[in-house]
Design an enzyme around this catalytic site. Structure first.
Site, PDB file in Angstrom:
ATOM      1  N   GLU A  54     -36.973  25.021  22.163  1.00 25.86           N
ATOM      2  CA  GLU A  54     -35.627  24.781  21.629  1.00 25.86           C
ATOM      3  C   GLU A  54     -35.558  25.090  20.140  1.00 25.86           C
ATOM      4  OE1 GLU A  54     -37.578  22.731  23.461  1.00 25.86           O
ATOM      5  OE2 GLU A  54     -36.395  21.049  24.208  1.00 25.86           O
ATOM      6  N   CYS A  85     -36.260  17.756  19.174  1.00 23.99           N
ATOM      7  CA  CYS A  85     -35.389  18.859  19.571  1.00 23.99           C
ATOM      8  C   CYS A  85     -33.943  18.396  19.718  1.00 23.99           C
ATOM      9  CB  CYS A  85     -35.896  19.493  20.859  1.00 23.99           C
ATOM     10  SG  CYS A  85     -37.472  20.365  20.625  1.00 23.99           S
TER      11      CYS A  85
END
Length: 148
Positions: A54, A85
Site C-alpha cells: 500500500e 498503511c
C-alpha cells in the site's frame, strides 16, 4: 455506471511479491478506471519495514499525480491494511479502499487499531472488504505453509 474491480491486478502484484520471497500482498491505485500505480510488498528486498504494498503504491501514485493527496483515487489491496498503511491511506485522502482478506492478527481497519474510527483520523475512505478474499487468503496460506 457499472462497478469494475481491479483486485485481479492487486493479486498479480501479490503473486509477484511471493515469487520474490515477500509476503504476498499487492496493491493498485486507480483513478477514473485507470491503474496509476501498482506495487507488491518489498520489505525484505528493500530492508525497509515500511515497504508495504500500500505504501509503495501510494508513493508512486502521489509522484504520478504531483501531489501528496489522492482525492478521487481508489486503492485495491489484497489484505486488510495494517495500522501504518491505514494511516497513510487517510493522510493521502484515498476516496475508496477495497480489500480482500481480513487480517485478524495485524489489521488496522476492521480489527485491531481500527484507524478510521478514531477521532484523530482526519479522512475516512469508503471501505469495501471481502473482494476476492478467498484467492488472497489462499495465496497467503500457501506462502506461509511453504515456510513452515
Amino acid at each position: 455506471m457499472q462497478f469494475t474491480t481491479f483486485m485481479d491486478a492487486a493479486l498479480d502484484e501479490a503473486r509477484a511479491a511471493a515469487a520474490r520471497g515477500e509476503v504476498p500482498v499487492g496493491a493498485v491505485v486507480v483513478k477514473g478506471g485507470v491503474v496509476v500505480a501498482r506495487a507488491g510488498n518489498r520489505t525484505r528486498e528493500m530492508n525497509d519495514p515500511t515497504a508495504h504494498a500500500e505504501i509503495l503504491a501510494i508513493r508512486a501514485a502521489c509522484a504520478a499525480a504531483g501531489s501528496e493527496r489522492l482525492a478521487g483515487h481508489d486503492l485495491y489491496v489484497t489484505l486488510e491494511p495494517c495500522p501504518m498503511c491505514a494511516a497513510a491511506i487517510s493522510a493521502a485522502r484515498i476516496g475508496r479502499l477495497y480489500y480482500g482478506a481480513a487480517d485478524p492478527k495485524s489489521g488496522g481497519v476492521a480489527v485491531g487499531a481500527r484507524v478510521f474510527s478514531h477521532p484523530q483520523c482526519h479522512h475516512v475512505p469508503e471501505v469495501y472488504d471481502g473482494i476476492a478474499a478467498g484467492e488472497a487468503e489462499n495465496l497467503l496460506r500457501a506462502f506461509f505453509a511453504g515456510r513452515r
